[in-house]
Design an enzyme around this catalytic site. Structure first.
Site, PDB file in Angstrom:
ATOM      1  CD1 TRP A 244      33.412  35.919  86.286  1.00 20.86           C
ATOM      2  CD2 TRP A 244      32.704  35.901  88.414  1.00 20.86           C
ATOM      3  NE1 TRP A 244      32.092  36.314  86.296  1.00 20.86           N
ATOM      4  CE2 TRP A 244      31.625  36.312  87.597  1.00 20.86           C
ATOM      5  CE3 TRP A 244      32.493  35.815  89.785  1.00 20.86           C
ATOM      6  CZ2 TRP A 244      30.379  36.639  88.092  1.00 20.86           C
ATOM      7  CZ3 TRP A 244      31.243  36.136  90.291  1.00 20.86           C
ATOM      8  CH2 TRP A 244      30.200  36.548  89.443  1.00 20.86           C
TER       9      TRP A 244
ATOM     10  CD1 TRP B   4      22.203  28.541  89.621  1.00 16.77           C
ATOM     11  CD2 TRP B   4      23.819  29.586  90.745  1.00 16.77           C
ATOM     12  NE1 TRP B   4      22.631  27.697  90.617  1.00 16.77           N
ATOM     13  CE2 TRP B   4      23.630  28.307  91.322  1.00 16.77           C
ATOM     14  CE3 TRP B   4      24.797  30.417  91.306  1.00 16.77           C
ATOM     15  CZ2 TRP B   4      24.383  27.852  92.415  1.00 16.77           C
ATOM     16  CZ3 TRP B   4      25.540  29.959  92.393  1.00 16.77           C
ATOM     17  CH2 TRP B   4      25.332  28.702  92.935  1.00 16.77           C
TER      18      TRP B   4
ATOM     19  CG  ASN C 273      13.984  29.848  97.117  1.00 14.54           C
ATOM     20  OD1 ASN C 273      14.587  29.821  96.041  1.00 14.54           O
ATOM     21  ND2 ASN C 273      13.553  30.982  97.660  1.00 14.54           N
TER      22      ASN C 273
ATOM     23  CD1 TRP D 258      27.108  34.438  86.813  1.00 18.43           C
ATOM     24  CD2 TRP D 258      25.843  32.721  86.161  1.00 18.43           C
ATOM     25  NE1 TRP D 258      26.768  34.641  85.502  1.00 18.43           N
ATOM     26  CE2 TRP D 258      25.983  33.609  85.078  1.00 18.43           C
ATOM     27  CE3 TRP D 258      25.075  31.565  85.982  1.00 18.43           C
ATOM     28  CZ2 TRP D 258      25.393  33.382  83.825  1.00 18.43           C
ATOM     29  CZ3 TRP D 258      24.490  31.330  84.744  1.00 18.43           C
ATOM     30  CH2 TRP D 258      24.653  32.235  83.679  1.00 18.43           C
TER      31      TRP D 258
ATOM     32  CD  GLU E 292       7.892  32.226  95.572  1.00 19.80           C
ATOM     33  OE1 GLU E 292       8.842  31.931  94.837  1.00 19.80           O
ATOM     34  OE2 GLU E 292       7.890  33.264  96.259  1.00 19.80           O
TER      35      GLU E 292
ATOM     36  CD1 TRP F  56       8.777  34.881  92.356  1.00 14.85           C
ATOM     37  CD2 TRP F  56      10.500  35.441  91.033  1.00 14.85           C
ATOM     38  NE1 TRP F  56       9.271  36.099  92.772  1.00 14.85           N
ATOM     39  CE2 TRP F  56      10.328  36.463  91.991  1.00 14.85           C
ATOM     40  CE3 TRP F  56      11.530  35.561  90.099  1.00 14.85           C
ATOM     41  CZ2 TRP F  56      11.131  37.602  92.023  1.00 14.85           C
ATOM     42  CZ3 TRP F  56      12.335  36.701  90.137  1.00 14.85           C
ATOM     43  CH2 TRP F  56      12.131  37.703  91.084  1.00 14.85           C
TER      44      TRP F  56
HETATM   45  C1  LIG Z   1      20.555  29.470  92.835  1.00 14.46           C
HETATM   46  C2  LIG Z   1      19.157  28.933  92.595  1.00 14.46           C
HETATM   47  C3  LIG Z   1      18.962  27.913  91.677  1.00 14.46           C
HETATM   48  C4  LIG Z   1      17.667  27.416  91.433  1.00 14.46           C
HETATM   49  N1  LIG Z   1      17.495  26.391  90.526  1.00 14.46           N
HETATM   50  C5  LIG Z   1      16.250  25.928  90.265  1.00 14.46           C
HETATM   51  C6  LIG Z   1      16.048  24.869  89.338  1.00 14.46           C
HETATM   52  O1  LIG Z   1      16.975  24.372  88.700  1.00 14.46           O
HETATM   53  N2  LIG Z   1      14.772  24.418  89.159  1.00 14.46           N
HETATM   54  C7  LIG Z   1      13.708  24.948  89.833  1.00 14.46           C
HETATM   55  O2  LIG Z   1      12.574  24.490  89.634  1.00 14.46           O
HETATM   56  N3  LIG Z   1      13.863  25.982  90.683  1.00 14.46           N
HETATM   57  C8  LIG Z   1      15.103  26.470  90.933  1.00 14.46           C
HETATM   58  N4  LIG Z   1      15.260  27.493  91.840  1.00 14.46           N
HETATM   59  C9  LIG Z   1      14.063  28.155  92.393  1.00 14.46           C
HETATM   60  C10 LIG Z   1      13.536  27.611  93.728  1.00 14.46           C
HETATM   61  O3  LIG Z   1      14.582  27.481  94.654  1.00 14.46           O
HETATM   62  C11 LIG Z   1      12.850  26.260  93.590  1.00 14.46           C
HETATM   63  O4  LIG Z   1      11.899  26.304  92.559  1.00 14.46           O
HETATM   64  C12 LIG Z   1      12.116  25.899  94.890  1.00 14.46           C
HETATM   65  O5  LIG Z   1      13.037  25.855  95.955  1.00 14.46           O
HETATM   66  C13 LIG Z   1      11.422  24.588  94.740  1.00 14.46           C
HETATM   67  O6  LIG Z   1      10.854  24.188  95.959  1.00 14.46           O
HETATM   68  P1  LIG Z   1       9.281  24.022  96.108  1.00 14.46           P
HETATM   69  O7  LIG Z   1       8.761  23.239  94.965  1.00 14.46           O
HETATM   70  O8  LIG Z   1       9.033  23.505  97.464  1.00 14.46           O
HETATM   71  O9  LIG Z   1       8.819  25.537  95.994  1.00 14.46           O
HETATM   72  P2  LIG Z   1       7.508  26.264  96.538  1.00 14.46           P
HETATM   73  O10 LIG Z   1       7.952  27.310  97.483  1.00 14.46           O
HETATM   74  O11 LIG Z   1       6.514  25.308  97.022  1.00 14.46           O
HETATM   75  O12 LIG Z   1       6.991  27.018  95.221  1.00 14.46           O
HETATM   76  C14 LIG Z   1       6.099  26.389  94.284  1.00 14.46           C
HETATM   77  C15 LIG Z   1       6.718  26.374  92.907  1.00 14.46           C
HETATM   78  O13 LIG Z   1       7.012  27.689  92.462  1.00 14.46           O
HETATM   79  C16 LIG Z   1       8.191  27.687  91.652  1.00 14.46           C
HETATM   80  N5  LIG Z   1       9.213  28.541  92.266  1.00 14.46           N
HETATM   81  C17 LIG Z   1       9.353  28.841  93.564  1.00 14.46           C
HETATM   82  N6  LIG Z   1      10.387  29.704  93.727  1.00 14.46           N
HETATM   83  C18 LIG Z   1      10.895  29.932  92.509  1.00 14.46           C
HETATM   84  C19 LIG Z   1      11.973  30.720  92.015  1.00 14.46           C
HETATM   85  N7  LIG Z   1      12.717  31.499  92.829  1.00 14.46           N
HETATM   86  N8  LIG Z   1      12.230  30.723  90.700  1.00 14.46           N
HETATM   87  C20 LIG Z   1      11.479  29.977  89.854  1.00 14.46           C
HETATM   88  N9  LIG Z   1      10.449  29.210  90.263  1.00 14.46           N
HETATM   89  C21 LIG Z   1      10.165  29.185  91.566  1.00 14.46           C
HETATM   90  C22 LIG Z   1       8.688  26.257  91.602  1.00 14.46           C
HETATM   91  O14 LIG Z   1       8.227  25.662  90.413  1.00 14.46           O
HETATM   92  C23 LIG Z   1       8.050  25.633  92.830  1.00 14.46           C
HETATM   93  O15 LIG Z   1       7.885  24.244  92.716  1.00 14.46           O
HETATM   94  C24 LIG Z   1      16.551  27.986  92.108  1.00 14.46           C
HETATM   95  C25 LIG Z   1      16.772  29.024  93.036  1.00 14.46           C
HETATM   96  C26 LIG Z   1      18.053  29.478  93.284  1.00 14.46           C
HETATM   97  C27 LIG Z   1      18.251  30.583  94.266  1.00 14.46           C
END
Ligand SMILES: Cc1cc2nc3c(=O)[nH]c(=O)nc-3n(C[C@H](O)[C@H](O)[C@H](O)COP(=O)(O)OP(=O)(O)OC[C@H]3O[C@@H](n4cnc5c(N)ncnc54)[C@H](O)[C@@H]3O)c2cc1C
Length: 482
Positions: free
Chosen positions: A310, A387, A346, A364, A279, A282
């Site tokens: 759209w 997005w 997420n 989006w 993650e 990602w």
């Molecule tokens: C439509 C959409 C918009 C999003 N917008 C953002 C945003 O503006 N900022 C943001 O930080 N994340 C965003 N995310 C990614 C993800 O949803 C969040 O990072 C995550 O939910 C944060 O929760 P956590 O810290 O508990 O994640 P955990 O599951 O604990 O993961 C640890 C870290 O990994 C990174 N991470 C995890 N999943 C993703 C992912 N899919 N993409 C990129 N990094 C990820 C984050 O930095 C996160 O803190 C978005 C996802 C979607 C589907």
């Protein structure tokens, strides 16, 4: 001994003292340090910080200032002018910062660097917020990766372990002669006068110490089982580190090394650890994309999406989505979680994103903007890449025919209905059987649960099956476009 000219440390998305290479480098010069934060609302244009981010920033700067014994110089405006003024007042000859990667920041910082170097100021920048620099990872033909799996497996993991995190400087020598004429934190007016600002932040502890505690708590209690548990919003088996990562209260290197250490001592299953580290991958991939494709926030990565049909939705329909009144309980719970807590799980981000883009056929970018304003972790790289992924227009996009069913997603990922009941209290008395599609409940069941559809809870704003067929048609219209 002649007094040594101070060195400026310009804090940006690195609001911490530990694993902060710019701060450590400044400390090692032995010169007194002038710590500075500049709120720049002019250069980002469209991507000026949103309302939730500003609230977080306020609290995070407050904590940072405490760690810096109240010596943080706070400014507002064009950073070059601010820096020149601080240099003129303090006689500083060196300026250190940690790099940011948003296109507006990289362009601005390059300009500042050359302008100050022309004035014989030494400027040095460091990597503090990524495991690897975006330009360090290229595919075999020397181009940036566009798909996550090869990026991670072939470009990323083979680089080995990232640099270990750096310690916080033992004792900071801070400049005592604080430059004058700068605003206080309160003068920045980052917190809105609405009660929303206080409520939304009340769910969080902000700052470097809180971020580290959140990490350790997650690693000790939630990392084992993360791979499965991370998909269930009521379970909270996630780290919630994203706002802290965005503002740099914690670094990915600290997370990486703590996760490895904890997994070793606690014998955490390897697949949970690997999934968590992926993650972080990602996040790095999103930065990789943003750096190499700076139009990512405002242009479809796949150009053929420029012809996508759209719909222009009336504001009242958009407001139903924004405020959690779509009539689909899992979507509504998620949108209300966002509004109430500045965060959304997420899994739910994917569900509400898919609903907006596919069920409502809304561009989006409109969803990305609302997230930008409401998320504490609003991050140009992750938000734009995610997005675009949801919309199907992105680099490594979800296939267009993957249209989340907002009823079965609820059934599958909130099987006890706990999450929905938490955020949609008007449905709390509805039996689980009908909780994911209240319009299917017989009138007597609705009445016993105190629900009048259309009054206490909305009818679904679109019919799922009809919306699905309409979306498939719209996406298929692009099939033959190059
Ligand atoms: C439509 C959409 C918009 C999003 N917008 C953002 C945003 O503006 N900022 C943001 O930080 N994340 C965003 N995310 C990614 C993800 O949803 C969040 O990072 C995550 O939910 C944060 O929760 P956590 O810290 O508990 O994640 P955990 O599951 O604990 O993961 C640890 C870290 O990994 C990174 N991470 C995890 N999943 C993703 C992912 N899919 N993409 C990129 N990094 C990820 C984050 O930095 C996160 O803190 C978005 C996802 C979607 C589907």
């Amino acid at each position: 001994m002649p007094s040594q000219a101070p060195v400026i440390v310009w804090f940006r998305q690195d609001l911490r003292l530990s694993d902060n290479p710019a701060l450590l480098a400044a400390h090692k010069t032995g010169a007194p340090i002038v710590p500075l934060y500049v709120l720049d609302d002019d250069t980002p244009g469209l991507w000026r910080m949103g309302a939730a981010s500003r609230v977080w920033l306020h609290h995070s700067l407050h904590r940072l200032n405490e760690s810096l014994q109240g010596r943080l110089v706070i400014a507002k405006g064009g950073p070059l002018d601010v820096l020149k003024s601080v240099i003129a007042q303090t006689g500083a000859r060196q300026l250190f910062w940690n790099r940011c990667y948003e296109p507006w920041r990289t362009a601005r910082d390059a300009g500042i660097k050359s302008a100050l170097q022309a004035d014989q100021i030494e400027v040095a920048s460091f990597n503090a917020s990524l495991l690897w620099e975006p330009w360090e990872i290229k595919n075999q033909s020397g181009s940036p990766y566009k798909v996550f799996t090869p990026f991670f497996r072939k470009g990323y993991l083979p680089r080995g372990v990232p640099h270990p995190p750096l310690p916080a400087p033992a004792s900071l020598r801070l400049e005592t002669d604080i430059p004058s004429g700068f605003p206080s934190l309160a003068d920045l007016e980052l917190c809105p006068t609405l009660p929303w600002g206080d409520e939304v932040i009340s769910h969080w502890h902000v700052g470097e110490v809180a971020a580290l505690n959140r990490l350790l708590d997650f690693l000790e209690q939630k990392l084992a089982g993360y791979k499965e548990g991370r998909d269930f919003p009521a379970q909270e088996q996630i780290s919630r580190l994203s706002p802290s990562l965005h503002f740099g209260e914690i670094s990915p290197r600290q997370i990486w090394y703590e996760a490895l250490a904890c997994a070793q001592t606690q014998h955490t299953p390897q697949n949970d650890l690997e999934h968590f580290l992926a993650e972080l991958g990602w996040r790095e991939f999103s930065y990789h994309l943003l750096y190499h494709f700076p139009d990512l926030p405002q242009r479809n990565f796949q150009e053929k999406f420029d012809a996508f049909p759209w719909q222009t939705l009336p504001e009242k329909d958009l407001d139903q989505w924004r405020h959690g009144r779509t009539g689909y309980p899992i979507v509504d719970a998620a949108m209300r979680e966002l509004w109430q807590t500045g965060f959304m799980h997420n899994r739910c981000r994917m569900i509400v994103g898919s609903f907006l883009v596919k069920h409502l056929l809304c561009d989006w970018q409109i969803g990305a903007r609302w997230f930008w304003d409401c998320l504490f972790d609003a991050d140009l790289a992750s938000n734009s890449a995610s997005w675009q992924w949801i919309a199907g227009s992105g680099a490594d996009a979800a296939p267009y025919f993957r249209i989340f069913n907002p009823i079965t997603q609820g059934e599958k990922f909130d099987p006890t209905g706990t999450y929905i009941r938490r955020y949609v209290p008007e449905l709390s008395q509805l039996p689980l059987r009908y909780l994911f599609a209240p319009w299917e409940a017989p009138p007597s069941v609705l009445s016993n649960a105190g629900i009048t559809l259309g009054k206490t809870y909305p009818h679904p704003m679109v019919d799922h099956n009809a919306a699905r067929i309409r979306a498939l048609k719209a996406f298929e219209s692009l099939k033959n476009t190059a």
